[in-house]
Design a protein around this motif. Structure first.
Motif, mmCIF file in Angstrom:
data_model
loop_
_atom_site.group_PDB
_atom_site.id
_atom_site.type_symbol
_atom_site.label_atom_id
_atom_site.label_comp_id
_atom_site.label_asym_id
_atom_site.label_seq_id
_atom_site.Cartn_x
_atom_site.Cartn_y
_atom_site.Cartn_z
ATOM 1 N N THR A 96 16.915 38.254 52.826
ATOM 2 C CA THR A 96 15.946 37.167 52.724
ATOM 3 C C THR A 96 16.655 35.852 52.425
ATOM 4 O O THR A 96 17.487 35.784 51.511
ATOM 5 C CB THR A 96 14.915 37.458 51.608
ATOM 6 O OG1 THR A 96 14.282 38.705 51.880
ATOM 7 C CG2 THR A 96 13.871 36.367 51.517
ATOM 8 N N GLU A 97 16.350 34.836 53.228
ATOM 9 C CA GLU A 97 16.878 33.474 53.062
ATOM 10 C C GLU A 97 18.400 33.394 53.128
ATOM 11 O O GLU A 97 19.002 32.446 52.625
ATOM 12 C CB GLU A 97 16.371 32.854 51.756
ATOM 13 C CG GLU A 97 14.870 32.717 51.703
ATOM 14 C CD GLU A 97 14.343 32.175 50.392
ATOM 15 O OE1 GLU A 97 15.105 32.101 49.407
ATOM 16 O OE2 GLU A 97 13.157 31.817 50.360
ATOM 17 N N GLU A 116 13.618 37.933 56.381
ATOM 18 C CA GLU A 116 12.591 36.907 56.240
ATOM 19 C C GLU A 116 13.204 35.581 55.797
ATOM 20 O O GLU A 116 14.002 35.530 54.858
ATOM 21 C CB GLU A 116 11.541 37.356 55.219
ATOM 22 C CG GLU A 116 10.344 36.440 55.144
ATOM 23 C CD GLU A 116 9.234 37.002 54.265
ATOM 24 O OE1 GLU A 116 8.250 36.262 54.073
ATOM 25 O OE2 GLU A 116 9.344 38.146 53.786
ATOM 26 N N ARG A 117 12.863 34.528 56.524
ATOM 27 C CA ARG A 117 13.329 33.161 56.265
ATOM 28 C C ARG A 117 14.849 33.017 56.314
ATOM 29 O O ARG A 117 15.421 32.087 55.745
ATOM 30 C CB ARG A 117 12.767 32.628 54.941
ATOM 31 C CG ARG A 117 11.269 32.472 54.911
ATOM 32 C CD ARG A 117 10.742 31.848 53.625
ATOM 33 N NE ARG A 117 11.181 32.493 52.401
ATOM 34 C CZ ARG A 117 10.649 33.594 51.872
ATOM 35 N NH1 ARG A 117 9.651 34.174 52.475
ATOM 36 N NH2 ARG A 117 11.111 34.089 50.745
ATOM 37 N N SER A 118 15.522 33.929 56.954
ATOM 38 C CA SER A 118 16.984 33.816 57.084
ATOM 39 C C SER A 118 17.337 32.915 58.270
ATOM 40 O O SER A 118 16.549 32.728 59.177
ATOM 41 C CB SER A 118 17.631 35.191 57.245
ATOM 42 O OG SER A 118 17.133 35.826 58.391
ATOM 43 N N GLN A 137 9.493 34.338 59.902
ATOM 44 C CA GLN A 137 9.974 32.981 59.637
ATOM 45 C C GLN A 137 11.499 32.858 59.729
ATOM 46 O O GLN A 137 12.080 31.892 59.228
ATOM 47 C CB GLN A 137 9.475 32.479 58.289
ATOM 48 C CG GLN A 137 7.967 32.403 58.216
ATOM 49 C CD GLN A 137 7.481 31.994 56.850
ATOM 50 O OE1 GLN A 137 8.229 31.475 56.028
ATOM 51 N NE2 GLN A 137 6.207 32.222 56.595
ATOM 52 N N ALA A 138 12.145 33.814 60.356
ATOM 53 C CA ALA A 138 13.593 33.714 60.563
ATOM 54 C C ALA A 138 13.880 32.718 61.680
ATOM 55 O O ALA A 138 13.070 32.526 62.578
ATOM 56 C CB ALA A 138 14.166 35.081 60.916
ATOM 57 N N ASN A 139 15.033 32.090 61.629
ATOM 58 C CA ASN A 139 15.450 31.140 62.659
ATOM 59 C C ASN A 139 16.550 31.790 63.485
ATOM 60 O O ASN A 139 17.677 31.942 63.025
ATOM 61 C CB ASN A 139 15.948 29.852 62.014
ATOM 62 C CG ASN A 139 16.325 28.801 63.027
ATOM 63 O OD1 ASN A 139 16.519 29.091 64.204
ATOM 64 N ND2 ASN A 139 16.448 27.566 62.571
ATOM 65 N N THR A 158 8.467 33.283 63.783
ATOM 66 C CA THR A 158 9.909 33.415 63.977
ATOM 67 C C THR A 158 10.358 32.461 65.088
ATOM 68 O O THR A 158 9.736 32.421 66.139
ATOM 69 C CB THR A 158 10.269 34.864 64.376
ATOM 70 O OG1 THR A 158 9.763 35.734 63.356
ATOM 71 C CG2 THR A 158 11.755 35.053 64.527
#
Length: 166
Positions: A96-97, A116-118, A137-139, A158
């Motif tokens: 995560t992140e 997630e959010r990474s 929400q990953a990039n 995503t």
């Protein structure tokens, strides 16, 4: 006579000082460094078993973790930019992140991993297994997803390699 002694003594002192300054430094074990400091930049940890480590917020930029076993490890917010994780086992790992910009994850196992959010920008994921991974929400901008197993992977807002949202 005193000037002769002084002229011989000064070069000798200089040589001794240089010798003392250029002593070989003791090689630091990368696993010990990681455990004690929570960082190991540019380290060779290829094939290491890191399952017992808590690597939350660890700094592993540019390190070689190819073939390492990180199964179930907490890598939340760990810095992994330009790390080599080719063939690593990251199943059930919490990423995560975590920033993974320009990392190599070719052939890595990320089944059930939480990304997630990474930030997975410009990452080579060729042939990686992301079955059941959380990519909310990953990039993934410009990531190489050639032959990636995305079966049952979770997508929510995503950013995909082409910039679209899924």
């Amino acid at each position: 006579m005193n000037s002769k002694k002084l002229s011989l003594t000064l070069p000798l002192v200089g040589i001794l000082a240089l010798t003392a300054c250029n002593q070989p430094t003791e090689e630091i074990d990368p696993l010990s460094q990681l455990r004690e400091k929570g960082e190991c930049l540019d380290c060779n940890l290829a094939g290491a078993d890191l399952r017992e480590f808590n690597l939350e917020n660890a700094r592993l930029n540019r390190s070689d973790l190819s073939g390492a076993n990180l199964s179930g490890v907490n890598l939340r917010r760990a810095l992994l930019d330009r790390a080599n994780l080719a063939g690593a086992n990251l199943s059930e790992t919490d990423l995560t992140e975590a920033p993974l910009t320009e990392a190599n994850l070719a052939g890595a196992v990320l089944s059930g991993a939480n990304l997630e959010r990474s930030v997975v920008r410009d990452v080579d994921l060729t042939g990686a297994n992301l079955k059941g991974a959380n990519l909310a929400q990953a990039n993934l901008t410009a990531a190489n997803l050639t032959d990636v197993d995305l079966e049952e992977a979770e997508f929510e807002e995503t950013t995909m390699p082409d910039g679209s949202r899924r």
